[in-house]
Scaffold this motif. Structure first.
Motif, short mmCIF file in Angstrom:
data_model
loop_
_atom_site.label_atom_id
_atom_site.label_comp_id
_atom_site.label_asym_id
_atom_site.label_seq_id
_atom_site.Cartn_x
_atom_site.Cartn_y
_atom_site.Cartn_z
N LYS A 1 -6.80 -4.68 -2.25
CA LYS A 1 -5.79 -3.81 -2.88
C LYS A 1 -6.41 -3.04 -4.04
N SER B 1 -6.81 18.46 -9.21
CA SER B 1 -5.57 18.52 -9.99
C SER B 1 -5.88 18.36 -11.48
N ASN C 1 -7.19 1.24 -4.07
CA ASN C 1 -6.76 2.18 -5.12
C ASN C 1 -7.96 2.77 -5.86
N PHE D 1 0.82 -1.22 0.00
CA PHE D 1 0.00 0.00 0.00
C PHE D 1 0.85 1.26 0.00
N LEU D 2 2.18 1.14 -0.06
CA LEU D 2 2.97 2.37 0.02
C LEU D 2 2.81 3.21 -1.24
N ARG E 1 -1.95 22.35 -10.49
CA ARG E 1 -1.89 21.73 -9.15
C ARG E 1 -2.35 22.69 -8.06
C1 UGA Z 1 -1.05 4.77 -4.97
C2 UGA Z 1 -1.71 4.54 -3.61
O1 UGA Z 1 -1.85 5.79 -2.93
C3 UGA Z 1 -0.88 3.59 -2.75
O2 UGA Z 1 -1.55 3.31 -1.54
C4 UGA Z 1 -0.65 2.31 -3.53
O3 UGA Z 1 0.15 1.38 -2.80
C5 UGA Z 1 0.02 2.62 -4.84
O4 UGA Z 1 -0.82 3.52 -5.61
C6 UGA Z 1 0.22 1.34 -5.59
O5 UGA Z 1 -0.77 0.67 -5.91
O6 UGA Z 1 1.37 0.95 -5.80
P1 UGA Z 1 0.92 6.31 -5.87
O7 UGA Z 1 0.39 5.95 -7.22
O8 UGA Z 1 2.38 6.16 -5.62
O9 UGA Z 1 0.18 5.44 -4.75
O10 UGA Z 1 0.59 7.84 -5.58
P2 UGA Z 1 -0.66 8.63 -4.95
O11 UGA Z 1 -0.15 9.48 -3.86
O12 UGA Z 1 -1.77 7.74 -4.61
O13 UGA Z 1 -1.09 9.60 -6.13
C7 UGA Z 1 -1.66 9.10 -7.34
C8 UGA Z 1 -2.06 10.25 -8.26
O14 UGA Z 1 -3.18 10.96 -7.72
C9 UGA Z 1 -0.96 11.30 -8.43
O15 UGA Z 1 -0.92 11.71 -9.79
C10 UGA Z 1 -1.40 12.43 -7.55
O16 UGA Z 1 -0.89 13.68 -7.94
C11 UGA Z 1 -2.91 12.35 -7.70
N1 UGA Z 1 -3.64 12.95 -6.57
C12 UGA Z 1 -3.55 12.44 -5.33
C13 UGA Z 1 -4.44 14.07 -6.81
O17 UGA Z 1 -4.55 14.56 -7.95
N2 UGA Z 1 -5.13 14.61 -5.76
C14 UGA Z 1 -5.06 14.12 -4.50
O18 UGA Z 1 -5.73 14.67 -3.59
C15 UGA Z 1 -4.24 13.00 -4.28
#
Ligand code: UGA
Length: 439
Positions: A185, A234, A189, A127-128, A410
């Motif tokens: 999982k 975003s 997501n 989940f990281l 952003r």
């Molecule tokens: C995501 C999940 O958050 C993790 O828990 C999961 O383990 C991971 O996928 C995975 O399956 O490997 P990640 O893709 O690294 O993690 O990044 P996030 O922080 O979730 O962001 C995903 C996208 O959503 C980014 O483009 C981010 O900019 C966007 N986002 C996120 C927004 O546009 N607004 C938000 O409020 C949050």
């Protein structure tokens, strides 16, 4: 272990193959003690008691379910290799994100070994998030372990629980059946991405009505039942997981004849595509319906800050759209390499140097934000890197063509201050003060 020697060499060097805050320190502390990188796959399989399968499971590009189903070929290959070379019983852990019931396939492949060995398959999804991976590793919200509900399965799960219990409080380690763990999982997501698409859909409504999406996120998120996080509007979500996992979920629903459920989740991706397109259209529309020959600075290319990862990054879609309009793109990102940009552009958008002549002239990658913006007609902020908040926008304004446009994908900049300098500012889901007034 990896079969790619170049990757392993990089993991064993001073320059790790990925950028992740805090990771070099952890690797430095543990490498050679209880952390080893190697391509000697067979030897290591033989020695191990617990084997994590952590290979990629990309969306299928051809065949049945192409464009939606996850390809678990690499997981199956790992299982075959383990079955072939193992000489003792093993616990095999699915770490990769997989469609529900993949453990069944892995177990069947493992059981087909003819050496009388026994294998237990566990599901332990990751989940990281990138950019915060080390914090997430040290202090996870939860660790999920799914196992077969038999004495052997429960014992295997307990063994893995005891590994995590070295640093994770016991109450944060959940154990479930295999299928719940695998499906959780995808659902986690999907829920996260759904929040982003939900707030992004509202951003469009805000732009039409004069409401401010940040104020709405705050007002809505203060309800504990909804929660504050993941409501940041975003240019759209990117990354290697959200879209892939939702499409995987959509495909699963379809496979089980659940058309309405499939349609419901697919809409999260549709909304994300809409948001990315809307951004490109806003750039072109605001700049007098033409960006042909204009220099546009793109600040940020990674799919989020604190990573160099460009998989499914929204910047790529905006770049593709603006290139089609004939603009000259100057891109600056502190962590993204030009090679990675093109590899992903080819893989996801099918745009490459062979089918698109002139790419190298139209897309310049810069080593700093100021040169990217020098003489530009517009700046597009596409990744929320902290350094973009503190640039000298007065200095940049002086160097730009006028009218000078900023498109903040952003919502990280001080828009009032920028307008005072003289910029025409467009953001996501925030009222344009020239269009809307108070009562
Ligand atoms: C995501 C999940 O958050 C993790 O828990 C999961 O383990 C991971 O996928 C995975 O399956 O490997 P990640 O893709 O690294 O993690 O990044 P996030 O922080 O979730 O962001 C995903 C996208 O959503 C980014 O483009 C981010 O900019 C966007 N986002 C996120 C927004 O546009 N607004 C938000 O409020 C949050």
């Amino acid at each position: 272990m990896d079969i790619n020697q170049k990757q392993i060499d990089a993991w064993n060097s001073e320059t790790l193959p990925i950028y992740e805050p805090g990771l070099p320190e952890v690797v430095k502390e543990c490498r050679g003690k209880n952390l080893f990188f190697s391509t000697a796959v067979d030897d290591e399989i033989e020695k191990a008691d617990i084997i994590f399968i952590s290979v990629n499971t990309p969306t299928k590009t051809k065949g049945i379910g192409a464009g939606r189903a996850a390809n678990i070929k690499n997981c199956e290959l790992c299982a075959r290799q383990i079955a072939k070379v193992a000489t003792s019983n093993k616990i095999v852990v699915e770490k990769s994100t997989v469609p529900v019931r993949t453990a069944q396939a892995i177990a069947r492949v493992l059981k087909s070994n003819d050496k009388g060995l026994s294998f237990q398959v566990l599901s332990n999804p990751e989940f990281l998030a990138e950019g915060t991976a080390i914090d997430d590793l040290f202090a996870p919200d939860r660790v999920l372990i799914g196992g077969q509900q038999t004495p052997e399965g429960l014992a295997a799960a307990e063994k893995l629980v005891s590994v995590y219990a070295n640093w994770v409080p016991r109450e944060r380690i959940l154990t479930t059946n295999l299928w719940s763990s695998e499906l959780s999982k995808l659902v986690a997501n999907a829920f996260l991405a759904q929040r982003v698409s939900s707030i992004n859909s509202i951003s469009a409504l805000c732009e039409a009505t004069g409401a401010d999406v940040s104020e709405i996120s705050r007002a809505v998120g203060m309800d504990d039942r909804i929660g504050k996080r993941f409501l940041q509007s975003s240019v759209g979500f990117g990354g290697s997981c959200f879209q892939k996992d939702i499409l995987n979920l959509v495909y699963l629903c379809e496979t089980f004849g659940l058309e309405e459920c499939a349609h419901y989740w697919n809409q999260v991706v549709v909304m994300n595509d809409y948001q990315k397109k809307r951004f490109s259209e806003k750039v072109v529309g605001s700049m007098f319906n033409t960006v042909t020959g204009k220099k546009i600075a793109m600040l940020g290319y990674a799919f989020k800050k604190d990573t160099g990862d460009v998989r499914e990054t929204p910047s790529m879609f905006v770049l593709r759209d603006l290139l089609q309009e004939g603009s000259r793109m100057h891109i600056y990102d502190p962590q993204v390499t030009r090679d990675d940009m093109w590899i992903e552009m080819d893989y996801t958008c099918g745009v490459n140097h062979d089918n698109t002549p002139g790419l190298d002239e139209s897309v310049i990658t810069e080593t700093d934000a100021y040169s990217a913006c020098d003489g530009a007609h517009a700046i597009c902020i596409l990744t929320e890197w902290d350094e973009f908040k503190t640039l000298d926008y007065e200095k940049i304004f002086k160097s730009m063509a006028k009218p000078a446009f900023i498109f903040d994908g952003r919502n990280i900049l001080d828009h009032a201050a920028l307008r005072k300098i003289g910029y025409e500012v467009h953001c996501i889901g925030k009222p344009d003060p020239t269009k809307f007034t108070d009562l």
